[in-house]
Design a protein around this motif. Sequence first.
Motif: not given
Length: 88
Positions: A36-43, A51-53, A55-65
């Motif tokens: 995703a280009t923008h976080c599913d939680e906080c946008d 995104r390159k590192a 693949p398939g990531i949906r959350l920003c670092i803060r929300c993933q943490s």
Amino acid sequence: MAGGWSRDGAVQDQIDASIEDEVARARSRLVSGESATHCDECDAEIPEARRKALPGIRLCIRCQSALEESETGSGGINRRGSKDSQLR
């Protein structure tokens, strides 16, 4: 060497089952596909490097943490039954 009512190799079977469960759990959490280009939680925008590192990531670092922190807890079933694991 078995102890009590357990058969020979029962402890190793429990250890193997615990490892198989954890491997299956880890594999089920792997993501794939287009990131995703923008976080599913906080946008918030997800950086291209992330995104390159991943693949398939949906959350920003803060929300993933925050998600990973909330998922850590008890390890589930205590199959080993050792004194050290009971004291946690």
